[in-house]
Each structure stands twice: as C-alpha cells, then as structure tokens.
Scaffold this motif. Structure first.
Motif, PDB file in Angstrom:
ATOM      1  N   UNK A   1      12.431 -26.913  10.977  1.00 53.76           N
ATOM      2  CA  UNK A   1      12.116 -26.881  12.407  1.00 53.76           C
ATOM      3  C   UNK A   1      13.380 -26.761  13.236  1.00 53.76           C
ATOM      4  N   UNK A   2      14.400 -27.505  12.864  1.00 53.77           N
ATOM      5  CA  UNK A   2      15.661 -27.453  13.598  1.00 53.77           C
ATOM      6  C   UNK A   2      16.317 -26.082  13.474  1.00 53.77           C
ATOM      7  N   UNK A   3      16.203 -25.459  12.305  1.00 56.97           N
ATOM      8  CA  UNK A   3      16.853 -24.172  12.071  1.00 56.97           C
ATOM      9  C   UNK A   3      16.298 -23.067  12.960  1.00 56.97           C
TER      10      UNK A   3
ATOM     11  N   UNK B   1      11.157 -18.976   6.785  1.00 55.05           N
ATOM     12  CA  UNK B   1      11.773 -19.141   8.106  1.00 55.05           C
ATOM     13  C   UNK B   1      11.783 -17.822   8.875  1.00 55.05           C
ATOM     14  N   UNK B   2      11.964 -16.713   8.169  1.00 53.96           N
ATOM     15  CA  UNK B   2      11.904 -15.410   8.840  1.00 53.96           C
ATOM     16  C   UNK B   2      10.514 -15.192   9.445  1.00 53.96           C
ATOM     17  N   UNK B   3       9.474 -15.521   8.700  1.00 58.79           N
ATOM     18  CA  UNK B   3       8.108 -15.375   9.222  1.00 58.79           C
ATOM     19  C   UNK B   3       7.897 -16.310  10.419  1.00 58.79           C
ATOM     20  N   UNK B   4       8.430 -17.519  10.315  1.00 56.84           N
ATOM     21  CA  UNK B   4       8.296 -18.477  11.411  1.00 56.84           C
ATOM     22  C   UNK B   4       8.983 -17.956  12.673  1.00 56.84           C
ATOM     23  N   UNK B   5      10.135 -17.339  12.514  1.00 56.70           N
ATOM     24  CA  UNK B   5      10.831 -16.768  13.683  1.00 56.70           C
ATOM     25  C   UNK B   5       9.993 -15.666  14.317  1.00 56.70           C
ATOM     26  N   UNK B   6       9.348 -14.860  13.496  1.00 52.67           N
ATOM     27  CA  UNK B   6       8.473 -13.812  14.032  1.00 52.67           C
ATOM     28  C   UNK B   6       7.314 -14.431  14.817  1.00 52.67           C
ATOM     29  N   UNK B   7       6.769 -15.532  14.300  1.00 57.53           N
ATOM     30  CA  UNK B   7       5.676 -16.214  15.004  1.00 57.53           C
ATOM     31  C   UNK B   7       6.153 -16.684  16.373  1.00 57.53           C
ATOM     32  N   UNK B   8       7.324 -17.313  16.413  1.00 63.68           N
ATOM     33  CA  UNK B   8       7.834 -17.851  17.675  1.00 63.68           C
ATOM     34  C   UNK B   8       8.128 -16.738  18.680  1.00 63.68           C
ATOM     35  N   UNK B   9       8.649 -15.624  18.201  1.00 65.11           N
ATOM     36  CA  UNK B   9       8.927 -14.500  19.098  1.00 65.11           C
ATOM     37  C   UNK B   9       7.631 -13.969  19.693  1.00 65.11           C
ATOM     38  N   UNK B  10       6.612 -13.793  18.859  1.00 65.68           N
ATOM     39  CA  UNK B  10       5.339 -13.271  19.355  1.00 65.68           C
ATOM     40  C   UNK B  10       4.656 -14.256  20.299  1.00 65.68           C
TER      41      UNK B  10
END
Length: 266
Positions: free
Chosen positions: A20-22, A57-66
């Motif tokens: 989560x922090x990353x 984490x890459x998938x999570x970043x995509x989720x946050x961007x969207x």
C-alpha cells in the motif's frame, strides 16, 4: 547490471502494508480490491498474510490511475481484463474530460491570483465576480435556490446569521470559502474511490470538517442540522446531480458520512 536489477525486482514481494505504501494507497483499499477480485495478491505467507509481486503492484497502479480518471471499479476491472482497443478508447475519452477540467481549474487559479492582489480592497463580491471565481453554473444555481431558500428558512436564526455574515464577505473571503469547500469535496472523493466506508473514522472526520466549515463561514450548524443537509443531497435531484458529477455514488456517500458523524455526536 541492469538485467540483474530487473530480475531482482521481478522476484521481490511485498506484504499488504508495504505494498500500500509503495503505490500510495491504503491497506483498507487493498483489502477491498482483493475482495472484489480486482487486484488479487499472487501469494500468501504461511501465516496467511497477502503477498504482492511486482506485477500485482503494476496492476494496482493501473487501478489507481483509472480511478483518478473517474472510472467506477466495475469499469476498471472490465478495462484491465478486456479488449485493449476498448480500453484505449475509453481512456482517451476520460483524458479529454480531465483536460477540460484542468483548463477550468487554470482559469479559477488565474482568478484567485488576481484576487490575491486585491485582498486589501475590501470590495464585496459581485455576481459577475462570482462567475469569474466559481463559474456560471454555480451562480445560476445560487440564483435559482435563493428565493426557495428564503421561503423555507427565511425566518430562522441560521438564515439571518448566514445573511449577516456573508454580506460582509470580500472577494478574498469568497475565494477562501470556495477553496475550503473544494478541498473537502476532494477528500470525500478520494475516500470514496479508495473504498473507505462512509461510516468509518476517515469519512466521519471529513464530515465534521464540513460541518465546522458551515459553522465558521455561514451559520451555527449542529449535528442534527448537518444530518438534515446530508439527506437533502440525496432527496433533492439538483444537489444529487452536483455531487454525482464529481464522482458516481458521492451524494449517497456524503449523506451517509453526515449521518454517521451526527450519530456519533448525539
């Protein structure tokens, strides 16, 4: 050396807190995304703790961007797992909307910078100046509600207190009011998009911030009165539309947060 670094990153794992922090989100959000099947950790420790890989984490970043672009969680899942061409088209559409909003915010910023130069003038804000700072839609709504609001609350202490306070406001005062309100709304949107519960500590804290904003800027607003304002956000389609334009589901989320905050203070 570079290949070695890539291999090491591919082999690295994170438990839920460091993950989560990353990526700059909350542990609660990761739990929520896991429960939805949106971002499922690739492994578990012997003790049952979630373990995330670099790909997770890459998938999570995509989720946050969207999510930041305004997509609902169901739409995010469809985008990430669906046709890349459809995803590219939808992202382009959302980027166009974001660009329009940035242009509007830049206009607001220019207006605020101009206002800063006139802070000491003591000039009251005219309707034309309100349009400059807040946009024509805000002023049109204000004018539409004015007669109705006076008819409903004109004989109340809150109405008289609000009119007395705001009659003395300068352009700088109104700019501060708008900035405070925008900040509160932005915090509500962030909580909603992170999957935080409306009755959780974070949402109730923002609800209380909103209540104090009203009490400081307009009129003394007790918890029960504030809860009533929240109900109006979902009962009056005009208010609902305003909040839904910020984020789908926001009107109900804010209403529920107001109710929870009031219940905790009664």
């Amino acid at each position: 050396m570079r290949r070695t670094a890539v291999v090491e990153r591919a082999q690295q794992t994170w438990t839920v807190g460091p993950a989560a922090e990353a990526v700059g989100t909350t542990v609660r959000a990761l739990h929520h995304y896991d429960a939805l099947g949106l971002v499922v950790p690739s492994g578990r420790t012997d003790a049952g703790y979630r373990v995330y890989t670099g790909a997770d984490l890459d998938r999570l970043r995509h989720v946050l961007v969207h999510r930041e672009l305004g997509f609902a969680l169901d739409d995010v899942a469809a985008l990430l797992d669906g046709d890349p061409d459809d995803r590219a088209r939808l992202v382009r559409e959302q980027l166009a909307r974001v660009t329009d909003r940035i242009d509007r915010l830049q206009q607001v910023r220019a207006a605020l910078e101009t206002e800063m130069e006139a802070t000491m003038s003591g000039t009251e804000l005219t309707q034309a100046e309100k349009r400059e700072l807040f946009g024509s839609t805000w002023v049109e709504n204000e004018e539409e509600y004015a007669a109705e609001a006076e008819e409903r609350w004109g004989d109340t202490d809150a109405w008289r207190q609000s009119r007395e306070r705001t009659s003395r406001y300068t352009k700088a005062d109104w700019a501060e009011v708008a900035a405070e309100a925008d900040g509160i709304n932005a915090r509500f949107v962030a909580l909603l998009q992170a999957g935080e519960p409306a009755d959780g500590d974070a949402a109730r804290a923002v609800a209380e911030e909103h209540r104090q904003h009203i009490s400081r800027r307009f009129y003394d607003c007790g918890p029960e009165m504030h809860a009533g304002i929240g109900r109006m956000y979902v009962e009056d389609p005009r208010f609902t539309a305003t909040y839904e334009a910020m984020a789908p589901g926001l009107a109900q989320f804010v209403c529920d947060a107001f109710q929870a905050n009031a219940a905790g203070r009664s």
